[in-house]
Design a protein around this motif. Structure first.
Motif, PDB file in Angstrom:
ATOM      1  N   THR A  35       0.823  -1.209   0.000  1.00  0.00           N
ATOM      2  CA  THR A  35       0.000   0.000   0.000  1.00  0.00           C
ATOM      3  C   THR A  35       0.854   1.256   0.000  1.00  0.00           C
ATOM      4  O   THR A  35       1.710   1.420   0.873  1.00  0.00           O
ATOM      5  CB  THR A  35      -0.919   0.025   1.240  1.00  0.00           C
ATOM      6  OG1 THR A  35      -1.588  -1.224   1.359  1.00  0.00           O
ATOM      7  CG2 THR A  35      -1.964   1.132   1.128  1.00  0.00           C
ATOM      8  N   PRO A  36       0.630   2.197  -0.957  1.00  0.00           N
ATOM      9  CA  PRO A  36       1.372   3.462  -0.939  1.00  0.00           C
ATOM     10  C   PRO A  36       0.839   4.402   0.141  1.00  0.00           C
ATOM     11  O   PRO A  36      -0.308   4.254   0.597  1.00  0.00           O
ATOM     12  CB  PRO A  36       1.127   4.038  -2.338  1.00  0.00           C
ATOM     13  CG  PRO A  36      -0.194   3.472  -2.746  1.00  0.00           C
ATOM     14  CD  PRO A  36      -0.268   2.101  -2.116  1.00  0.00           C
ATOM     15  N   PRO A  37       1.635   5.395   0.556  1.00  0.00           N
ATOM     16  CA  PRO A  37       1.204   6.302   1.627  1.00  0.00           C
ATOM     17  C   PRO A  37      -0.100   7.035   1.347  1.00  0.00           C
ATOM     18  O   PRO A  37      -0.880   7.253   2.274  1.00  0.00           O
ATOM     19  CB  PRO A  37       2.376   7.288   1.738  1.00  0.00           C
ATOM     20  CG  PRO A  37       3.556   6.538   1.234  1.00  0.00           C
ATOM     21  CD  PRO A  37       3.048   5.630   0.162  1.00  0.00           C
ATOM     22  N   ILE A  38      -0.344   7.431   0.075  1.00  0.00           N
ATOM     23  CA  ILE A  38      -1.573   8.200  -0.167  1.00  0.00           C
ATOM     24  C   ILE A  38      -2.827   7.358   0.010  1.00  0.00           C
ATOM     25  O   ILE A  38      -3.926   7.903   0.141  1.00  0.00           O
ATOM     26  CB  ILE A  38      -1.607   8.900  -1.553  1.00  0.00           C
ATOM     27  CG1 ILE A  38      -1.447   7.904  -2.702  1.00  0.00           C
ATOM     28  CG2 ILE A  38      -0.617  10.027  -1.620  1.00  0.00           C
ATOM     29  CD1 ILE A  38      -1.737   8.517  -4.068  1.00  0.00           C
ATOM     30  N   VAL A  39      -2.680   6.032   0.039  1.00  0.00           N
ATOM     31  CA  VAL A  39      -3.823   5.166   0.344  1.00  0.00           C
ATOM     32  C   VAL A  39      -3.858   4.873   1.835  1.00  0.00           C
ATOM     33  O   VAL A  39      -4.885   5.051   2.498  1.00  0.00           O
ATOM     34  CB  VAL A  39      -3.781   3.858  -0.464  1.00  0.00           C
ATOM     35  CG1 VAL A  39      -4.937   2.935  -0.050  1.00  0.00           C
ATOM     36  CG2 VAL A  39      -3.854   4.151  -1.958  1.00  0.00           C
ATOM     37  N   ASP A  40      -2.735   4.435   2.396  1.00  0.00           N
ATOM     38  CA  ASP A  40      -2.700   4.026   3.805  1.00  0.00           C
ATOM     39  C   ASP A  40      -3.101   5.171   4.729  1.00  0.00           C
ATOM     40  O   ASP A  40      -3.937   4.992   5.627  1.00  0.00           O
ATOM     41  CB  ASP A  40      -1.300   3.530   4.169  1.00  0.00           C
ATOM     42  CG  ASP A  40      -1.243   3.002   5.592  1.00  0.00           C
ATOM     43  OD1 ASP A  40      -1.583   1.833   5.808  1.00  0.00           O
ATOM     44  OD2 ASP A  40      -0.863   3.770   6.504  1.00  0.00           O
ATOM     45  N   CYS A  41      -2.514   6.345   4.540  1.00  0.00           N
ATOM     46  CA  CYS A  41      -2.855   7.508   5.370  1.00  0.00           C
ATOM     47  C   CYS A  41      -4.008   8.306   4.778  1.00  0.00           C
ATOM     48  O   CYS A  41      -4.797   8.926   5.493  1.00  0.00           O
ATOM     49  CB  CYS A  41      -1.650   8.432   5.523  1.00  0.00           C
ATOM     50  SG  CYS A  41      -0.359   7.767   6.586  1.00  0.00           S
ATOM     51  N   GLY A  42      -4.091   8.301   3.452  1.00  0.00           N
ATOM     52  CA  GLY A  42      -5.062   9.164   2.781  1.00  0.00           C
ATOM     53  C   GLY A  42      -6.504   8.897   3.135  1.00  0.00           C
ATOM     54  O   GLY A  42      -7.324   9.820   3.162  1.00  0.00           O
ATOM     55  N   VAL A  67     -15.874   2.612   2.497  1.00  0.00           N
ATOM     56  CA  VAL A  67     -15.696   2.184   1.105  1.00  0.00           C
ATOM     57  C   VAL A  67     -15.443   3.391   0.207  1.00  0.00           C
ATOM     58  O   VAL A  67     -14.578   3.357  -0.675  1.00  0.00           O
ATOM     59  CB  VAL A  67     -16.921   1.380   0.621  1.00  0.00           C
ATOM     60  CG1 VAL A  67     -16.792   1.063  -0.872  1.00  0.00           C
ATOM     61  CG2 VAL A  67     -17.074   0.092   1.413  1.00  0.00           C
ATOM     62  N   GLN A  68     -16.169   4.483   0.443  1.00  0.00           N
ATOM     63  CA  GLN A  68     -16.022   5.660  -0.419  1.00  0.00           C
ATOM     64  C   GLN A  68     -14.635   6.285  -0.299  1.00  0.00           C
ATOM     65  O   GLN A  68     -14.007   6.634  -1.317  1.00  0.00           O
ATOM     66  CB  GLN A  68     -17.083   6.710  -0.088  1.00  0.00           C
ATOM     67  CG  GLN A  68     -16.913   8.005  -0.884  1.00  0.00           C
ATOM     68  CD  GLN A  68     -18.163   8.847  -0.914  1.00  0.00           C
ATOM     69  OE1 GLN A  68     -19.043   8.617  -1.725  1.00  0.00           O
ATOM     70  NE2 GLN A  68     -18.239   9.830  -0.031  1.00  0.00           N
ATOM     71  N   SER A  69     -14.135   6.455   0.909  1.00  0.00           N
ATOM     72  CA  SER A  69     -12.806   7.053   1.069  1.00  0.00           C
ATOM     73  C   SER A  69     -11.739   6.160   0.454  1.00  0.00           C
ATOM     74  O   SER A  69     -10.770   6.647  -0.151  1.00  0.00           O
ATOM     75  CB  SER A  69     -12.511   7.330   2.542  1.00  0.00           C
ATOM     76  OG  SER A  69     -12.563   6.153   3.310  1.00  0.00           O
ATOM     77  N   LEU A  70     -11.911   4.845   0.580  1.00  0.00           N
ATOM     78  CA  LEU A  70     -10.967   3.917  -0.046  1.00  0.00           C
ATOM     79  C   LEU A  70     -11.053   4.010  -1.561  1.00  0.00           C
ATOM     80  O   LEU A  70     -10.017   3.993  -2.249  1.00  0.00           O
ATOM     81  CB  LEU A  70     -11.257   2.483   0.415  1.00  0.00           C
ATOM     82  CG  LEU A  70     -10.336   1.402  -0.164  1.00  0.00           C
ATOM     83  CD1 LEU A  70      -8.891   1.626   0.279  1.00  0.00           C
ATOM     84  CD2 LEU A  70     -10.820   0.012   0.237  1.00  0.00           C
ATOM     85  N   ARG A  71     -12.270   4.111  -2.092  1.00  0.00           N
ATOM     86  CA  ARG A  71     -12.443   4.231  -3.551  1.00  0.00           C
ATOM     87  C   ARG A  71     -11.688   5.451  -4.089  1.00  0.00           C
ATOM     88  O   ARG A  71     -11.019   5.369  -5.129  1.00  0.00           O
ATOM     89  CB  ARG A  71     -13.933   4.327  -3.897  1.00  0.00           C
ATOM     90  CG  ARG A  71     -14.200   4.501  -5.397  1.00  0.00           C
ATOM     91  CD  ARG A  71     -15.675   4.600  -5.707  1.00  0.00           C
ATOM     92  NE  ARG A  71     -16.321   3.300  -5.598  1.00  0.00           N
ATOM     93  CZ  ARG A  71     -17.186   2.957  -4.666  1.00  0.00           C
ATOM     94  NH1 ARG A  71     -17.514   3.832  -3.712  1.00  0.00           N
ATOM     95  NH2 ARG A  71     -17.715   1.760  -4.634  1.00  0.00           N
ATOM     96  N   ILE A  72     -11.779   6.576  -3.380  1.00  0.00           N
ATOM     97  CA  ILE A  72     -11.107   7.802  -3.826  1.00  0.00           C
ATOM     98  C   ILE A  72      -9.590   7.609  -3.804  1.00  0.00           C
ATOM     99  O   ILE A  72      -8.884   7.962  -4.761  1.00  0.00           O
ATOM    100  CB  ILE A  72     -11.519   8.983  -2.942  1.00  0.00           C
ATOM    101  CG1 ILE A  72     -12.995   9.332  -3.189  1.00  0.00           C
ATOM    102  CG2 ILE A  72     -10.644  10.209  -3.209  1.00  0.00           C
ATOM    103  CD1 ILE A  72     -13.576  10.327  -2.196  1.00  0.00           C
TER     104      ILE A  72
END
Length: 352
Positions: free
Chosen positions: A169-176, A331-336
């Motif tokens: 997982t890249p940082p913009i997904v893990d923290c984002g 789910v929505q925040s993960l989708r973004i």
């Protein structure tokens, strides 16, 4: 429900897993029946006496817990959560919920089909200062500009943890997912499109992974936002923590302690001071109200936040709280964030 303690099986004893285990140990509403981890870390005194078990599936079958707390690496979240719920357990799972939108939707569908509670580890939702920030921003009214980041100049053990996380997982997904979730709570509008970019700044990570990333998201109400995240020994300490929301009526921001360090985990949640600015001007063209500086005294630290989060899990189960919006938001925040990762890898905007 009966007020007897809920039996908890904790899977994963990294930074967050250990903190959640301590939260269960301190709360009389829980009884830890098992700890699962691939290695055998030294346990703090509050967890002494618990065996560390190697197999989640075997522990689930033998111990028959009421709640499974899943704090493993992201690529195992979905399958472990589904396995637990199909065995009759409620589930707390650390963010991100999964590594694909399809898997996240499968987890949510499983929770609904089995009548189980599913709480995702959005710890900022349990922080009184962040709740205040969201409330003040909503009071301003949209459309909004969201400016947010969390960069970490990591070294030593923390950099090793970051490299392990970046195996999947890249940082913009893990923290984002945390900060995109904040954006979505403020605007309530549907996301429309996402752009992302990323750069690999270290030879210590895989050639197809990047440890610096930036995303831009647009919403149906016209709101726009960006989020930036970078991990590693090369990351700058300058402006590493920006949390700022603007609207036609003013702005609300977190003013960070100038002595704060990006590698301090308590820094990631503490707000120090909230600055509220109103845009209204009088006949002389000057602002009607001076900026308000709201001091956030007595803020909870990282462990207390974990304690609050698990107290909410207990409340959700015992009081049968409707978690439908909570799950949909996860789910929505993960989708973004996953759309931003796709955009970073393809160089093209993603329509949602």
């Amino acid at each position: 429900m009966s007020q007897k303690p809920l039996k908890v099986l904790v899977a994963g004893l990294g930074n967050m897993g250990m903190s959640h285990a301590l939260a269960y140990a301190a709360n009389p509403g829980f009884e830890i029946v098992g700890l699962v981890n691939r290695s055998k870390p030294v346990l703090p005194p509050a967890l002494a006496g618990h065996d560390i078990l190697p197999s989640f599936e075997n522990a689930l079958a033998e111990l028959k817990p009421d709640l499974c707390s899943i704090n493993t690496y992201s690529d195992s979240h979905a399958q472990l959560a589904i396995t637990a719920m199909e065995a009759g357990c409620h589930v707390f799972v650390e963010k991100p919920l999964a590594t694909t939108v399809a898997d996240a939707e499968r987890v949510v569908a499983c929770a609904r089909a089995n009548g189980r509670k599913l709480v995702v580890g959005y710890i900022l939702r349990h922080h009184p200062s962040w709740v205040k920030l969201i409330s003040l921003a909503r009071d301003l009214g949209g459309p909004y500009v969201f400016r947010m980041n969390l960069n970490q100049q990591s070294s030593g053990k923390t950099w090793e943890t970051h490299k392990a996380l970046m195996q999947t997982t890249p940082p913009i997904v893990d923290c984002g997912v945390h900060y995109v979730d904040v954006m979505c709570q403020i605007t309530d509008a549907k996301p429309v499109s996402v752009r992302g970019m990323g750069l690999r700044l270290s030879n210590e990570i895989a050639p197809d992974m990047y440890n610096y990333g930036h995303l831009q998201v647009t919403f149906e109400d016209g709101s726009v936002g960006w989020y930036e995240a970078g991990w590693g020994p090369m990351i700058s300490e300058t402006a590493f923590f920006v949390k700022d929301v603007m609207s036609p009526n003013g702005s609300v921001s977190i003013v960070m302690d100038p002595n704060a360090k990006s590698d301090d985990i308590d820094t990631h949640t503490k707000t120090s001071t909230i600055r509220l600015h109103k845009a209204e001007t009088g006949p002389d063209g000057r602002f009607v109200e001076p900026d308000q500086l709201l001091q956030m005294d007595g803020e909870p630290g990282h462990q207390e936040l974990c304690d609050r989060e698990q107290a909410y899990v207990l409340k959700a189960i015992r009081e049968d709280i409707d978690l439908d919006r909570h799950m949909s938001d996860a789910v929505q925040s993960l989708r973004i964030c996953l759309a931003a990762d796709e955009s970073a890898r393809t160089g093209r905007m993603v329509d949602l």
